[in-house]
Design a protein around this motif. Structure first.
Motif, PDB file in Angstrom:
ATOM      1  N   THR A  70      -1.191  -8.293   0.564  1.00 22.23           N
ATOM      2  CA  THR A  70      -0.963  -9.730   0.382  1.00 22.23           C
ATOM      3  C   THR A  70      -0.733 -10.397   1.727  1.00 22.23           C
ATOM      4  N   LYS A  71       0.085  -9.760   2.561  1.00 24.25           N
ATOM      5  CA  LYS A  71       0.315 -10.290   3.906  1.00 24.25           C
ATOM      6  C   LYS A  71      -0.977 -10.281   4.721  1.00 24.25           C
ATOM      7  N   LYS A  72      -1.750  -9.206   4.617  1.00 23.57           N
ATOM      8  CA  LYS A  72      -3.019  -9.101   5.335  1.00 23.57           C
ATOM      9  C   LYS A  72      -3.969 -10.230   4.932  1.00 23.57           C
ATOM     10  N   ALA A  73      -3.929 -10.604   3.658  1.00 20.17           N
ATOM     11  CA  ALA A  73      -4.767 -11.697   3.154  1.00 20.17           C
ATOM     12  C   ALA A  73      -4.212 -13.063   3.539  1.00 20.17           C
ATOM     13  N   GLY A  74      -3.023 -13.085   4.142  1.00 18.00           N
ATOM     14  CA  GLY A  74      -2.414 -14.345   4.562  1.00 18.00           C
ATOM     15  C   GLY A  74      -1.868 -15.172   3.413  1.00 18.00           C
ATOM     16  N   LEU A  75      -1.538 -14.517   2.323  1.00 17.18           N
ATOM     17  CA  LEU A  75      -1.041 -15.228   1.146  1.00 17.18           C
ATOM     18  C   LEU A  75       0.476 -15.135   1.061  1.00 17.18           C
ATOM     19  N   PRO A  76       1.087 -16.080   0.358  1.00 17.90           N
ATOM     20  CA  PRO A  76       2.549 -16.114   0.259  1.00 17.90           C
ATOM     21  C   PRO A  76       3.099 -15.087  -0.728  1.00 17.90           C
ATOM     22  N   GLU A  77       4.405 -15.004  -0.747  1.00 19.35           N
ATOM     23  CA  GLU A  77       5.115 -14.066  -1.610  1.00 19.35           C
ATOM     24  C   GLU A  77       4.738 -14.232  -3.086  1.00 19.35           C
ATOM     25  N   ARG A  78       4.492 -15.441  -3.517  1.00 20.83           N
ATOM     26  CA  ARG A  78       4.135 -15.671  -4.923  1.00 20.83           C
ATOM     27  C   ARG A  78       2.885 -14.880  -5.310  1.00 20.83           C
ATOM     28  N   ALA A  79       1.937 -14.750  -4.393  1.00 22.97           N
ATOM     29  CA  ALA A  79       0.733 -13.963  -4.670  1.00 22.97           C
ATOM     30  C   ALA A  79       1.096 -12.495  -4.876  1.00 22.97           C
ATOM     31  N   ALA A  80       2.060 -12.002  -4.103  1.00 25.58           N
ATOM     32  CA  ALA A  80       2.513 -10.619  -4.283  1.00 25.58           C
ATOM     33  C   ALA A  80       3.206 -10.451  -5.630  1.00 25.58           C
ATOM     34  N   VAL A  81       3.979 -11.451  -6.041  1.00 25.80           N
ATOM     35  CA  VAL A  81       4.651 -11.394  -7.346  1.00 25.80           C
ATOM     36  C   VAL A  81       3.608 -11.312  -8.464  1.00 25.80           C
ATOM     37  N   VAL A  82       2.601 -12.162  -8.404  1.00 32.12           N
ATOM     38  CA  VAL A  82       1.547 -12.156  -9.438  1.00 32.12           C
ATOM     39  C   VAL A  82       0.826 -10.807  -9.420  1.00 32.12           C
ATOM     40  N   SER A  83       0.529 -10.302  -8.235  1.00 29.60           N
ATOM     41  CA  SER A  83      -0.181  -9.021  -8.113  1.00 29.60           C
ATOM     42  C   SER A  83       0.639  -7.860  -8.661  1.00 29.60           C
ATOM     43  N   ILE A  84       1.899  -7.804  -8.286  1.00 25.86           N
ATOM     44  CA  ILE A  84       2.753  -6.701  -8.742  1.00 25.86           C
ATOM     45  C   ILE A  84       2.978  -6.771 -10.247  1.00 25.86           C
ATOM     46  N   ALA A  85       3.213  -7.959 -10.771  1.00 23.60           N
ATOM     47  CA  ALA A  85       3.378  -8.092 -12.228  1.00 23.60           C
ATOM     48  C   ALA A  85       2.110  -7.649 -12.951  1.00 23.60           C
ATOM     49  N   THR A  86       0.967  -7.998 -12.398  1.00 28.26           N
ATOM     50  CA  THR A  86      -0.308  -7.591 -13.001  1.00 28.26           C
ATOM     51  C   THR A  86      -0.446  -6.072 -12.980  1.00 28.26           C
ATOM     52  N   ALA A  87      -0.138  -5.454 -11.837  1.00 28.96           N
ATOM     53  CA  ALA A  87      -0.239  -3.999 -11.732  1.00 28.96           C
ATOM     54  C   ALA A  87       0.799  -3.297 -12.614  1.00 28.96           C
ATOM     55  N   LEU A  88       1.971  -3.901 -12.769  1.00 29.67           N
ATOM     56  CA  LEU A  88       2.954  -3.334 -13.701  1.00 29.67           C
ATOM     57  C   LEU A  88       2.387  -3.295 -15.113  1.00 29.67           C
ATOM     58  N   GLN A  89       1.742  -4.365 -15.527  1.00 32.09           N
ATOM     59  CA  GLN A  89       1.181  -4.419 -16.867  1.00 32.09           C
ATOM     60  C   GLN A  89      -0.014  -3.476 -17.015  1.00 32.09           C
ATOM     61  N   GLU A  90      -0.896  -3.493 -16.034  1.00 37.29           N
ATOM     62  CA  GLU A  90      -2.144  -2.744 -16.155  1.00 37.29           C
ATOM     63  C   GLU A  90      -1.970  -1.236 -15.998  1.00 37.29           C
ATOM     64  N   SER A  91      -1.066  -0.808 -15.103  1.00 38.79           N
ATOM     65  CA  SER A  91      -0.979   0.623 -14.800  1.00 38.79           C
ATOM     66  C   SER A  91       0.437   1.144 -14.600  1.00 38.79           C
ATOM     67  N   LYS A  92       1.436   0.286 -14.780  1.00 40.11           N
ATOM     68  CA  LYS A  92       2.826   0.638 -14.449  1.00 40.11           C
ATOM     69  C   LYS A  92       2.930   1.051 -12.983  1.00 40.11           C
ATOM     70  N   LEU A  93       2.076   0.433 -12.142  1.00 41.17           N
ATOM     71  CA  LEU A  93       2.036   0.671 -10.696  1.00 41.17           C
ATOM     72  C   LEU A  93       1.605   2.094 -10.343  1.00 41.17           C
ATOM     73  N   GLU A  94       0.850   2.723 -11.229  1.00 41.55           N
ATOM     74  CA  GLU A  94       0.296   4.046 -10.954  1.00 41.55           C
ATOM     75  C   GLU A  94      -1.191   3.872 -10.672  1.00 41.55           C
ATOM     76  N   ASN A  95      -1.673   4.539  -9.654  1.00 40.48           N
ATOM     77  CA  ASN A  95      -3.069   4.427  -9.253  1.00 40.48           C
ATOM     78  C   ASN A  95      -3.907   5.343 -10.149  1.00 40.48           C
ATOM     79  N   LEU A  96      -4.332   4.814 -11.276  1.00 41.36           N
ATOM     80  CA  LEU A  96      -4.962   5.624 -12.313  1.00 41.36           C
ATOM     81  C   LEU A  96      -6.433   5.913 -12.024  1.00 41.36           C
ATOM     82  N   GLY A  97      -6.772   7.187 -12.123  1.00 42.50           N
ATOM     83  CA  GLY A  97      -8.169   7.597 -12.074  1.00 42.50           C
ATOM     84  C   GLY A  97      -8.752   7.523 -13.469  1.00 42.50           C
ATOM     85  N   HIS A  98      -9.883   8.131 -13.660  1.00 33.83           N
ATOM     86  CA  HIS A  98     -10.517   8.098 -14.981  1.00 33.83           C
ATOM     87  C   HIS A  98      -9.700   8.930 -15.954  1.00 33.83           C
TER      88      HIS A  98
END
Length: 183
Positions: A70-98
């Motif tokens: 998020t920092k590399k993309a130059g986006l604010p903290e709110r973008a990180a919040v949206v991203s982390i919440a999304t990853a929590l829902q989608e994968s519980k923050l686990e990098n899922l393979g097939h």
């Protein structure tokens, strides 16, 4: 019947829109400096009951990777919040393979992105930095994402069958960004 038909058409249109607009190669990374946190991230308006999970070392590393991207993309903290919440829902923050039969189609990684929808190769999608930058590329294309409810911003990018599910992670995502943004 009319409602079912309308939802089906909107769902197909949403998938086509997402695949065509949000997916594909990531643009060159911006050189905008990362924003320093001077105060806690404001939670716009948390919707509904909140969920929380205890994170292990891998999940915490993925939180840090999302924040770094998020920092590399130059986006604010709110973008990180949206991203982390999304990853929590989608994968519980686990990098899922097939996951075989347990997989939703060919969904992979933190954000459950699909190679068949143009998000990238399986190797790219399972790279936390790449998958976060791909998600953020889509988020940046959502007019007014900074001011809309988290679940609406996430849903516009993800086009989930459960559009309101992202909201339950806003408090934990905000707390994680508050904890790790300046580290």
């Amino acid at each position: 019947m009319n409602t079912i038909l309308r939802k089906s058409i909107l769902g197909v249109a949403g998938l086509a829109f997402t695949g065509g607009v949000f997916a594909g190669p990531i643009a060159a990374h911006t050189d905008t400096p990362a924003h320093a946190a001077s105060k806690p991230v404001a939670v716009a308006s948390v919707q509904g009951e909140q969920s929380t999970i205890t994170l292990n070392d891998e999940q915490t590393a993925n939180v840090k990777a999302i924040i770094a991207a998020t920092k590399k993309a130059g986006l604010p903290e709110r973008a990180a919040v949206v991203s982390i919440a999304t990853a929590l829902q989608e994968s519980k923050l686990e990098n899922l393979g097939h996951l075989g039969d347990r997989n939703d189609h060919d969904s992979l990684g933190l954000f459950q992105q699909r190679p068949s929808s143009g998000w990238g190769s399986p190797e790219q999608i399972t790279d936390p930095e790449y998958s976060t930058l791909a998600f953020l590329k889509g988020l940046k294309q959502v007019d007014g994402w900074q001011d809309m409810p988290l679940t609406k911003a996430a849903q516009t990018v993800q086009v989930s069958a459960y559009p309101d599910a992202y909201a339950q992670w806003e408090k934990q995502a905000t707390d994680l960004v508050d904890q790790h943004w300046t580290k």
